[in-house]
Each structure stands twice: as structure tokens, then as C-alpha cells.
Design a protein around this motif. Structure first.
Motif, PDB file in Angstrom:
ATOM      1  N   LYS A 214      35.148  46.808  38.242  1.00 57.53           N
ATOM      2  CA  LYS A 214      34.468  47.098  39.511  1.00 57.53           C
ATOM      3  C   LYS A 214      33.020  46.615  39.531  1.00 57.53           C
ATOM      4  O   LYS A 214      32.398  46.575  40.590  1.00 57.53           O
ATOM      5  N   LYS A 215      32.504  46.232  38.371  1.00 55.58           N
ATOM      6  CA  LYS A 215      31.174  45.628  38.360  1.00 55.58           C
ATOM      7  C   LYS A 215      31.165  44.318  39.144  1.00 55.58           C
ATOM      8  O   LYS A 215      30.131  43.893  39.652  1.00 55.58           O
ATOM      9  N   VAL A 216      32.348  43.692  39.224  1.00 57.94           N
ATOM     10  CA  VAL A 216      32.442  42.372  39.851  1.00 57.94           C
ATOM     11  C   VAL A 216      33.372  42.374  41.062  1.00 57.94           C
ATOM     12  O   VAL A 216      33.036  41.828  42.113  1.00 57.94           O
ATOM     13  N   ILE A 217      34.547  42.986  40.906  1.00 60.77           N
ATOM     14  CA  ILE A 217      35.561  42.943  41.959  1.00 60.77           C
ATOM     15  C   ILE A 217      35.323  44.081  42.961  1.00 60.77           C
ATOM     16  O   ILE A 217      35.246  45.247  42.577  1.00 60.77           O
ATOM     17  N   ILE A 218      35.224  43.720  44.224  1.00 60.25           N
ATOM     18  CA  ILE A 218      35.084  44.700  45.297  1.00 60.25           C
ATOM     19  C   ILE A 218      36.452  44.902  45.951  1.00 60.25           C
ATOM     20  O   ILE A 218      37.092  43.937  46.370  1.00 60.25           O
ATOM     21  N   GLY A 219      36.900  46.152  46.035  1.00 59.94           N
ATOM     22  CA  GLY A 219      38.213  46.432  46.614  1.00 59.94           C
ATOM     23  C   GLY A 219      39.331  46.121  45.628  1.00 59.94           C
ATOM     24  O   GLY A 219      39.123  46.080  44.411  1.00 59.94           O
ATOM     25  N   GLN A 220      40.534  45.878  46.135  1.00 60.82           N
ATOM     26  CA  GLN A 220      41.716  45.539  45.335  1.00 60.82           C
ATOM     27  C   GLN A 220      42.067  46.626  44.317  1.00 60.82           C
ATOM     28  O   GLN A 220      42.708  46.331  43.289  1.00 60.82           O
ATOM     29  N   GLU A 221      41.686  47.902  44.580  1.00 56.89           N
ATOM     30  CA  GLU A 221      41.934  48.965  43.609  1.00 56.89           C
ATOM     31  C   GLU A 221      43.421  49.115  43.283  1.00 56.89           C
ATOM     32  O   GLU A 221      43.802  49.251  42.114  1.00 56.89           O
ATOM     33  N   LYS A 222      44.256  49.080  44.315  1.00 59.58           N
ATOM     34  CA  LYS A 222      45.699  49.245  44.083  1.00 59.58           C
ATOM     35  C   LYS A 222      46.244  48.104  43.235  1.00 59.58           C
ATOM     36  O   LYS A 222      47.076  48.324  42.341  1.00 59.58           O
ATOM     37  N   ASN A 223      45.772  46.884  43.499  1.00 63.37           N
ATOM     38  CA  ASN A 223      46.257  45.738  42.729  1.00 63.37           C
ATOM     39  C   ASN A 223      45.780  45.785  41.281  1.00 63.37           C
ATOM     40  O   ASN A 223      46.497  45.360  40.376  1.00 63.37           O
ATOM     41  N   ILE A 224      44.575  46.290  41.059  1.00 65.93           N
ATOM     42  CA  ILE A 224      44.092  46.452  39.677  1.00 65.93           C
ATOM     43  C   ILE A 224      44.952  47.469  38.942  1.00 65.93           C
ATOM     44  O   ILE A 224      45.300  47.284  37.771  1.00 65.93           O
ATOM     45  N   ASP A 225      45.346  48.553  39.632  1.00 59.22           N
ATOM     46  CA  ASP A 225      46.255  49.542  39.040  1.00 59.22           C
ATOM     47  C   ASP A 225      47.573  48.879  38.646  1.00 59.22           C
ATOM     48  O   ASP A 225      48.120  49.145  37.566  1.00 59.22           O
ATOM     49  N   LEU A 226      48.092  48.011  39.522  1.00 59.39           N
ATOM     50  CA  LEU A 226      49.362  47.353  39.230  1.00 59.39           C
ATOM     51  C   LEU A 226      49.233  46.380  38.054  1.00 59.39           C
ATOM     52  O   LEU A 226      50.165  46.232  37.256  1.00 59.39           O
ATOM     53  N   LEU A 227      48.086  45.718  37.936  1.00 58.75           N
ATOM     54  CA  LEU A 227      47.859  44.861  36.765  1.00 58.75           C
ATOM     55  C   LEU A 227      47.893  45.687  35.482  1.00 58.75           C
ATOM     56  O   LEU A 227      48.477  45.281  34.473  1.00 58.75           O
ATOM     57  N   LEU A 228      47.268  46.870  35.520  1.00 53.27           N
ATOM     58  CA  LEU A 228      47.278  47.749  34.358  1.00 53.27           C
ATOM     59  C   LEU A 228      48.685  48.270  34.072  1.00 53.27           C
ATOM     60  O   LEU A 228      49.064  48.455  32.911  1.00 53.27           O
TER      61      LEU A 228
ATOM     62  N   LYS B 291      55.511  41.193  41.102  1.00 53.25           N
ATOM     63  CA  LYS B 291      54.694  40.216  41.828  1.00 53.25           C
ATOM     64  C   LYS B 291      53.709  41.007  42.678  1.00 53.25           C
ATOM     65  O   LYS B 291      54.105  41.819  43.517  1.00 53.25           O
ATOM     66  N   ILE B 292      52.421  40.789  42.424  1.00 56.09           N
ATOM     67  CA  ILE B 292      51.364  41.527  43.120  1.00 56.09           C
ATOM     68  C   ILE B 292      50.758  40.613  44.178  1.00 56.09           C
ATOM     69  O   ILE B 292      50.352  39.488  43.871  1.00 56.09           O
ATOM     70  N   GLU B 293      50.695  41.091  45.404  1.00 52.87           N
ATOM     71  CA  GLU B 293      50.155  40.285  46.493  1.00 52.87           C
ATOM     72  C   GLU B 293      48.708  40.673  46.776  1.00 52.87           C
ATOM     73  O   GLU B 293      48.430  41.800  47.188  1.00 52.87           O
ATOM     74  N   PHE B 294      47.805  39.746  46.525  1.00 56.09           N
ATOM     75  CA  PHE B 294      46.391  39.949  46.846  1.00 56.09           C
ATOM     76  C   PHE B 294      46.168  39.534  48.299  1.00 56.09           C
ATOM     77  O   PHE B 294      46.674  38.500  48.743  1.00 56.09           O
TER      78      PHE B 294
ATOM     79  N   THR C  38      42.508  34.813  40.192  1.00 58.93           N
ATOM     80  CA  THR C  38      42.188  34.375  38.823  1.00 58.93           C
ATOM     81  C   THR C  38      41.052  35.194  38.237  1.00 58.93           C
ATOM     82  O   THR C  38      41.090  35.564  37.058  1.00 58.93           O
ATOM     83  N   LEU C  39      40.053  35.492  39.041  1.00 56.48           N
ATOM     84  CA  LEU C  39      38.905  36.255  38.550  1.00 56.48           C
ATOM     85  C   LEU C  39      39.325  37.636  38.074  1.00 56.48           C
ATOM     86  O   LEU C  39      38.871  38.100  37.019  1.00 56.48           O
ATOM     87  N   SER C  40      40.193  38.304  38.804  1.00 55.06           N
ATOM     88  CA  SER C  40      40.656  39.633  38.400  1.00 55.06           C
ATOM     89  C   SER C  40      41.366  39.572  37.051  1.00 55.06           C
ATOM     90  O   SER C  40      41.139  40.415  36.175  1.00 55.06           O
TER      91      SER C  40
END
Length: 326
Positions: free
Chosen positions: A28-42, A181-184, A62-64
């Protein structure tokens, strides 16, 4: 006063929850929003499942993935897929060493712990097929020799939507090897304003330098084992099977989900429940991961595609028609 039920976990998830909180803080220091997608990556990381990220260019796919990899102290490699990329560019090749008069295998970039494959659908089928064995069995076979991957072995791939120019449709067999498959999607107006403000404050500094390593390979392997032990009730297993079975006999679907998809939904639900601080799966966990775990595995009828119907819409309809276990 309303009584609140409190459940005591049978599995100690404190360390896992602490580490997840730290990872999210770093990202979250860099990525704004996308909280649900970050959860799915984890979820993908701890469920031991490869993840495919799809979205239009410029929305931090790619950045995430890079930031998540940066927060982990382990081997990392990035492979940029292009139309001229050959299988040997990914897996490695055997060469003759003149000094020893022996053939030696030079490992390719796939030999790492976390592999980011950028724009995976820009490489043709020949190169895509090179990933089949390694993604399923964490090994490659070259010149009669099998080479095992070190654990953890985790692939994060990004792709632009199929209708973008210069892309190839991924083979169904390869898509089935991705846990999810996560849709950003595009940020909303407020999030985009925050993105601009953050970028302006950074004054051109590289954002990846701000990320601190949180956990290492040994911890990932330990936490993955912990996720395996998360409890899932037999009724919830039947619920998963009902959802997957219904994709196979739906009139709008040509190719339904495989048994591998059932396992994917179960493992993703286990990981999500652990991330949420519980050692047991709930129906809501299953409903939250069902679409990311299933929609890339389905092929719709031409009629449904012409109508603009999406696989995730049919999955949502299927879940609405099944009674939720209590």
C-alpha cells in the motif's frame, strides 16, 4: 446487549495474519486501491497456486506482482514474453563445454522461487507449451533428465485482454493450470487522484525501493502447510462440487470446469479464510473465490459469446441457484 459469538481457532494463525498485514502495508506504500485483488494474490501464494492477472495496460498488474515479490526474501526472475521467445529461452538449454568435454545444462529464468511472466499471451503456442510440465509438477524434463524446482515455486503471469493486438489465446490446458485469474480494473476517481498525489510526492524516486522484505522462503513453505490444515466442512465440499458440476451441464457452456477446478476452489477458500483470521471455511469464502477460480476454465457457446455474456455472469447465476449450506 447483543451477544457476539467468539470462535477460538484450533490452528494458531497469528504469525500468518501478522505477516499478511505487513505485506499489505508494504504494498500500500505504492499501490492505491486494488485491495481485493491483492488479497487474491496472497490467496494464490499461500494456496500454492499460480495466478494469472488480466487487465488493460497501465493499471499496475506488473507493478503489483513485482512489489509482492519484493516483499519476499527469495529468488525472483522476470520473463518478458514476446512472439520470438523460444522454449529454451525460458527453460534453459544443454551446451557442450569445450574445457570439460561434457554437455552441461544452463538453467533458464524459470529456475527461481517467484517467476513473473509479463504479457504471457504475447508468446506463441510453442513457448506456452514449455510451461505445462513446470507449472503442474514443478519440474522440467530436458534431454532425458528431470530437473526439480526449489520450493516455493510460484508463477505470476500477466496478460492483456485477448482482443488486444499481437496476442495469442492461451491453450485451455495451460489456463487450467492457473489457480485463479484475477481481473484488474480501472481505479475510481478518488483513487486516481491519490495515485497522482503519491506519484507527485515521490519526485521520481523508484517505488520498489520503498518496499521492505517481510518473509522468506522457509516461512512461505511453513504457512502453506498451515493453510492445508484449515478445516472445511463436508457440506461445504458438496457445495463446491455442486457449483462445478453445474458448469458441466449448463446449456450456455461448451466446456465446464474440471475436478482440478474443484480442488482450486477449495484450496483458494482455505487460504482466504486463513487470511481473514479463521481456521475454518465459510460459504462466503467459497462464493468470493469461485469466480476467480473458475471463469478462465469455461468455454461458452458461440450464441452466449455473441450475446456478450461473460463466464463470471453464468457462474454467479449458478451460485444463486444453489442452496447455501448452513
Amino acid at each position: 446487549m447483543e451477544n457476539k459469538l467468539q470462535f477460538k481457532n484450533r490452528i494458531d494463525l497469528q504469525e500468518l495474519n501478522h505477516l499478511i498485514g505487513q505485506i499489505k502495508y508494504e504494498i500500500k506504500k505504492v499501490i492505491i486501491g486494488q485491495e481485493k485483488n491483492i488479497d487474491l494474490l496472497l490467496v494464490g501464494l499461500f494456496a500454492k497456486g499460480h495466478v494469472l492477472i488480466e487487465g488493460v495496460p497501465g493499471i499496475a498488474k506488473t507493478l503489483s506482482a513485482k512489489l509482492l515479490a519484493k516483499s519476499i526474501s527469495s529468488g525472483f526472475s522476470r520473463i518478458q514474453f514476446t512472439p520470438d521467445l523460444m522454449p529454451s529461452d525460458v527453460l534453459g538449454t544443454t551446451i557442450f563445454n569445450l574445457s570439460t568435454s561434457k554437455f552441461e545444462f544452463n538453467k533458464g529464468p524459470i529456475f527461481s522461487n517467484i517467476i513473473l511472466i509479463d504479457e504471457i499471451n504475447r508468446a506463441p503456442a510453442k513457448t506456452q507449451s514449455a510451461l505445462f510440465e513446470v507449472m503442474e509438477e514443478a519440474q522440467i524434463s530436458i534431454d532425458g533428465t528431470t530437473h526439480k524446482m526449489e520450493q516455493p515455486f510460484w508463477v505470476i503471469a500477466t496478460q492483456n485482454p485477448i482482443e488486444q493486438e499481437g496476442t495469442y489465446r492461451l491453450p485451455e490446458a495451460q489456463l487450467d493450470r492457473f489457480l485463479m485469474k484475477i481481473e484488474f480494473t480501472y481505479p475510481d476517481e478518488q483513487e486516481e487522484l491519490e495515485i497522482l498525489a503519491t506519484k507527485n510526492e515521490r519526485k521520481g524516486k523508484n517505488e520498489t525501493f520503498e518496499i521492505t522484505e517481510v518473509l522468506n522462503s522457509e516461512q512461505i513453505n511453513m504457512l502453506r502447510q498451515q493453510v492445508q490444515e484449515i478445516h472445511i466442512d463436508e457440506n461445504l465440499q458438496k457445495y463446491i462440487v455442486q457449483i462445478v458440476q453445474n458448469t458441466r451441464n449448463h446449456p450456455g457452456i461448451i466446456l465446464g470446469a474440471s475436478p482440478r477446478a474443484s480442488v482450486a476452489v477449495m484450496m483458494a477458500a482455505k487460504a482466504l479464510s486463513a487470511i481473514r483470521g479463521r481456521d475454518f471455511v465459510t460459504p462466503d469464502d467459497i462464493k468470493e473465490v469461485a469466480i476467480p477460480a473458475l471463469h478462465h476454465r469455461l468455454i461458452l457457446t458461440p450464441e452466449k459469446e455473441m450475446e456478450g455474456v461473460l463466464p463470471k455472469q453464468i457462474i454467479a447465476q449458478i451460485m444463486e441457484g444453489i442452496e447455501i449450506p448452513r
